[in-house]
Scaffold this active site. Structure first.
Site, short mmCIF file in Angstrom:
data_model
loop_
_atom_site.label_atom_id
_atom_site.label_comp_id
_atom_site.label_asym_id
_atom_site.label_seq_id
_atom_site.Cartn_x
_atom_site.Cartn_y
_atom_site.Cartn_z
N CYS A 92 0.24 -24.31 -12.74
CA CYS A 92 0.30 -23.19 -13.68
C CYS A 92 1.04 -22.01 -13.09
O CYS A 92 1.74 -21.27 -13.79
CB CYS A 92 -1.11 -22.79 -14.10
SG CYS A 92 -2.14 -22.16 -12.75
N HIS A 150 -6.44 -19.43 -13.34
CA HIS A 150 -5.32 -19.93 -14.13
C HIS A 150 -4.25 -18.85 -14.28
O HIS A 150 -4.57 -17.66 -14.39
CB HIS A 150 -5.83 -20.36 -15.50
CG HIS A 150 -4.88 -21.24 -16.28
ND1 HIS A 150 -4.14 -22.24 -15.70
CD2 HIS A 150 -4.55 -21.24 -17.60
CE1 HIS A 150 -3.41 -22.85 -16.65
NE2 HIS A 150 -3.64 -22.25 -17.80
N GLN A 160 2.06 -28.81 -17.99
CA GLN A 160 2.00 -28.92 -16.53
C GLN A 160 1.22 -30.14 -16.07
O GLN A 160 1.40 -30.60 -14.94
CB GLN A 160 1.32 -27.69 -15.96
CG GLN A 160 -0.20 -27.64 -16.23
CD GLN A 160 -0.88 -26.43 -15.67
OE1 GLN A 160 -0.69 -25.34 -16.18
NE2 GLN A 160 -1.68 -26.61 -14.62
N ASN A 203 0.42 -20.69 -22.84
CA ASN A 203 -0.21 -21.54 -21.84
C ASN A 203 0.76 -22.66 -21.46
O ASN A 203 1.86 -22.75 -22.02
CB ASN A 203 -1.52 -22.11 -22.39
CG ASN A 203 -2.41 -22.69 -21.31
OD1 ASN A 203 -2.18 -22.49 -20.12
ND2 ASN A 203 -3.44 -23.41 -21.70
#
Length: 455
Positions: A117, A255, A111, A273
């Site tokens: 995110c 996050h 990202q 992630n």
């Protein structure tokens, strides 16, 4: 510092997240009214799932071939609530499960330096649901969510708002709408063929708290990969290289990530992630049950089953459209094909011809012939779009459409807006499916003799 189990069980070192301060972007911003909206969202989730069952049932009741699963065979209405993930061998009582092994998880993405995110988590969950529902891989477009959802920006956002705001419109794939790592203007000209029927909270009563291990496992199996919130703004997370991240922190959620599996031997979630493969275990992290507030605001999204809806159309050429008067009535024709009868109004006929030419309409399509109850036009295989000046149109939200009984009739409605009236409930639901298929968002008319739908 505190750790689940009393001592650290992870390895730290140099990662790509430490290369520069601005690189390790996070970007979760939870809406101030998120808690207050939970009860209404739970009701909406139930309505959306029930609506999908209604649509499926209505299409299956029509002529054979009107509704075919792209995976082959008929699609039972119950699949919406059964949970497609269970059919891939995921069981909550397994000691370990990994959706990657089934093919439901796309390659790790990066990202940075954009704080998107939230868009990555929203897309990752949709990719997983699309795979387990349709048996086909999807690499979704985070950029389209970033540009078009108005749920956030590179300064942060929330995945639930992205699902909310694009539910009626769908999303694109990454090849069509690639990630640029910056905020951009929405490109509505790009096709958005990937849709979801509903989304919901894993913990319906208290989604802002960490959901229990048992609850998350059950929904991972039923729904597929889950978007979730966590605390990532720690030095341990930035420098994580492997093992089980088990720190305990009181910091604020910052996050969004995606839970894709678990391992009871590790007592940890397998988490995808969005910082590229140069961080963690090739982009993944094992997070101990209860560590870093993992499991807060955990949510699922239910991809819509891909189906083939057959368009029943007459084809004509917009280049040969002309006006003709027969028995005192003005008609718009193309060769022998009558497009519209505008009655005694020549100006309406002229405007109708202008509309057909502007949108390059070449197909006049019907639902339910010979006694058809819904008509629409296409420009080849495309939905008419890019408005004509001085149109008379009713704009509606595809995501908000529903069918309600009104006396002896059935209304296809967006809130209080009456979009179309039908004699039968199944006809209304079938029309809804076609509006959704072609992404119509406006019902327009010229006088009383010509009605058309566009985006």
């Amino acid at each position: 510092r505190k750790f689940v189990g009393g001592k650290p069980t992870f390895v730290v070192g140099h990662t790509s997240a430490l290369a520069s301060p601005e690189w390790r972007s996070r970007g979760l911003i939870i809406s101030p009214d998120a808690v207050a909206k939970v009860p209404e969202q739970n009701r909406k989730t139930a309505r959306d799932l029930a609506r999908e069952i209604k649509v499926t049932g209505a299409l299956q009741s029509r002529a054979p071939g009107a509704f075919r699963s792209l995976r082959g065979g008929a699609t039972p209405a119950s699949t919406v609530t059964d949970g497609p993930g269970n059919r891939w061998g995921c069981k909550p009582d397994l000691t370990a499960f990994d959706w990657r092994a089934k093919g439901a998880v796309s390659k790790v993405k990066d990202q940075n330096p954009c704080g998107s995110c939230w868009a990555h988590a929203a897309i990752a969950a949709l990719e997983g649901s699309h795979f387990i529902t349709n048996g086909a891989a999807l690499v979704g477009s985070e950029q389209q969510m970033l540009d078009c959802s108005k749920a956030g920006s590179c300064n942060g956002g929330f995945y639930q708002e992205a699902w909310d705001k694009l539910q009626g419109y769908g999303t694109a794939d990454a090849a069509t709408y690639p990630y640029t790592k910056v905020d951009g203007q929405c490109l509505w000209s790009k096709p958005t063929p990937y849709h979801w029927a509903a989304w919901g909270w894993v913990n319906e009563t208290d989604p802002y708290a960490m959901s229990s291990v048992e609850t998350i496992k059950a929904q991972l199996c039923r729904r597929g990969p889950l978007a979730t919130a966590m605390v990532a703004g720690t030095s341990a997370f930035d420098s994580y290289r492997g093992g089980v991240l088990n720190e305990i922190t009181d910091a604020q959620l910052d996050h969004a990530v995606t839970i894709v599996g678990w391992d009871d031997a590790k007592k940890a979630w397998l988490v995808k992630n969005s910082w590229g493969e140069g961080w963690g275990e090739k982009g993944y992290v094992w997070i101990a049950y209860g560590a870093n507030k993992i499991g807060s605001w955990t949510a699922w999204v239910q991809a819509r089953q891909a189906v083939a809806l057959d368009d029943d159309c007459n084809t004509f050429s917009p280049d040969t459209v002309q006006l003709t008067q027969r028995d005192g009535r003005w008609k718009v024709v193309s060769g022998e094909h009558v497009i519209a009868d505008t009655g005694a109004s020549k100006p309406d006929a002229e405007q109708t011809a202008a509309v057909v030419r502007h949108y390059k309409m070449s197909k006049q399509c019907y639902l339910g012939r010979p006694n058809w109850n819904f008509e629409y036009f296409l420009a080849g295989a495309k939905t008419p779009r890019d408005p004509l000046a001085n149109e008379t149109c009713l704009k509606f939200n595809l995501g908000g459409l529903d069918v309600d009984k009104d006396g002896s009739k059935w209304q296809l409605k967006d809130g209080i807006k009456r979009v179309k009236t039908f004699d039968k409930e199944d006809d209304a639901w079938a029309a809804y499916a076609y509006l959704r298929r072609h992404a119509f968002t406006h019902r327009c008319n010229v006088g009383e003799g010509f009605v058309y739908w566009r985006r």
